[in-house]
Write an enzyme that holds these catalytic residues in place. Sequence first.
Site, PDB file in Angstrom:
ATOM      1  N   ASP A 164      -3.587 -29.669  -3.086  1.00  0.00           N
ATOM      2  CA  ASP A 164      -4.462 -29.110  -2.053  1.00  0.00           C
ATOM      3  C   ASP A 164      -4.978 -27.732  -2.488  1.00  0.00           C
ATOM      4  OD1 ASP A 164      -2.162 -27.683  -1.697  1.00  0.00           O
ATOM      5  OD2 ASP A 164      -1.976 -28.058   0.448  1.00  0.00           O
ATOM      6  N   SER A 165      -4.549 -27.266  -3.670  1.00  0.00           N
ATOM      7  CA  SER A 165      -5.214 -26.111  -4.296  1.00  0.00           C
ATOM      8  C   SER A 165      -6.687 -26.438  -4.509  1.00  0.00           C
ATOM      9  CB  SER A 165      -4.542 -25.758  -5.627  1.00  0.00           C
ATOM     10  OG  SER A 165      -4.417 -26.915  -6.435  1.00  0.00           O
ATOM     11  N   LYS A 196       2.778 -35.882  -2.215  1.00  0.00           N
ATOM     12  CA  LYS A 196       3.618 -34.674  -2.207  1.00  0.00           C
ATOM     13  C   LYS A 196       3.476 -33.999  -0.845  1.00  0.00           C
ATOM     14  CE  LYS A 196       2.517 -30.655  -4.499  1.00  0.00           C
ATOM     15  NZ  LYS A 196       2.529 -29.686  -3.383  1.00  0.00           N
ATOM     16  N   GLU A 209       8.176 -23.622  -6.565  1.00  0.00           N
ATOM     17  CA  GLU A 209       7.093 -22.658  -6.817  1.00  0.00           C
ATOM     18  C   GLU A 209       7.554 -21.232  -6.557  1.00  0.00           C
ATOM     19  OE1 GLU A 209       3.247 -23.586  -5.147  1.00  0.00           O
ATOM     20  OE2 GLU A 209       2.470 -21.588  -5.600  1.00  0.00           O
TER      21      GLU A 209
HETATM   22  O1  KIV Z   1      -1.771 -27.693  -4.637  1.00  0.00           O
HETATM   23  C1  KIV Z   1      -1.261 -27.497  -5.762  1.00  0.00           C
HETATM   24  O2  KIV Z   1      -1.964 -27.319  -6.770  1.00  0.00           O
HETATM   25  C2  KIV Z   1       0.178 -27.466  -5.856  1.00  0.00           C
HETATM   26  C3  KIV Z   1       0.781 -27.043  -7.162  1.00  0.00           C
HETATM   27  C4  KIV Z   1       0.732 -25.583  -7.282  1.00  0.00           C
HETATM   28  C5  KIV Z   1       2.139 -27.571  -7.343  1.00  0.00           C
HETATM   29  O3  KIV Z   1       0.852 -27.733  -4.908  1.00  0.00           O
END
Ligand code: KIV
Length: 295
Positions: A60-61, A129, A198
Amino acid sequence: MSATPHTPVPQQLGDPVPMTLTRLAEKRILGEPIVMITAYDYPSAQVAQEAGVDIVLVGDSGAMTVPGYPSTVPVSTDEMLMLAAAVRRGLHTPLLVGDLPFGSYEASDEQAITTAQRFVKEAGCDAVKLERGGTSAQRAAAIVQAGIPVMGHVGLTPQTATALGGYRAQARTSERALAVARDALALQEAGCFSIVFEAIPAAVAAELVARLEIPVIGIGAGPATDGQVLVLHDLLGIYDGHAPRFAKRYGEVKAQMIAGVAQYATEVRSRAFPTPEHTYSIDDEELDRFRAALG
Ligand code: KIV
């Protein structure tokens, strides 16, 4: 963009053997580091495929790197599904994990299962996730029981960064480190096949990795984890928003993109582009006929 790619895209890229949960568990036992990166579209999925990574996360980044939201919070399930489906089309063998966005799984087990099923059915994800322990461990258990593999995520969980005091390293007191330990163990107990750590101290991560049985993927969690994950845009220098301490940069793609587009603009303005090699021709006879017909 041209509708026809300049170079044909090979169908079979990278590692020919599909990544499975069993192979990931074996990698952990054998001490083979697991490589994970994020991707948000078809070309970046092809890059991940060709580079031979093990896991691709449609994180979700992507809320920040693609539509440019100020945080991961506003992104919707439909937006994430669009990104994940594009990645699926470019990916063949790495395990594809879709990130459940904020507000799409917390309310109830039913909501969590329904959202996870959409990532599998509509976007072709292999797993999902979710962030945090606590009630998220219960949601993870429900999704696993519904037959969908789940990856956990503890430490700095950006969806709830405000409650954590902002985007800062976590588990820096024994009490906070114990809370992360409890969350990680609860997610393992819930049946998660792997957990992301993280932004936690390397020494805390090392203690927890030694006590967990599932692969731990670190981002800002030091070298003891079973694998590492980075956000593609941080890694390649595509995005120049805030870069956390752990985001090692392996390229300056944004600078190259700006240079390329600026050169194009210069050549259009000076009429240096296009040249005959970029231009289609027509037989003189056909052209004469055309001109005559035009009158
Ligand atoms: O959203 C994302 O990119 C993440 C990673 C930083 C693990 O959750």
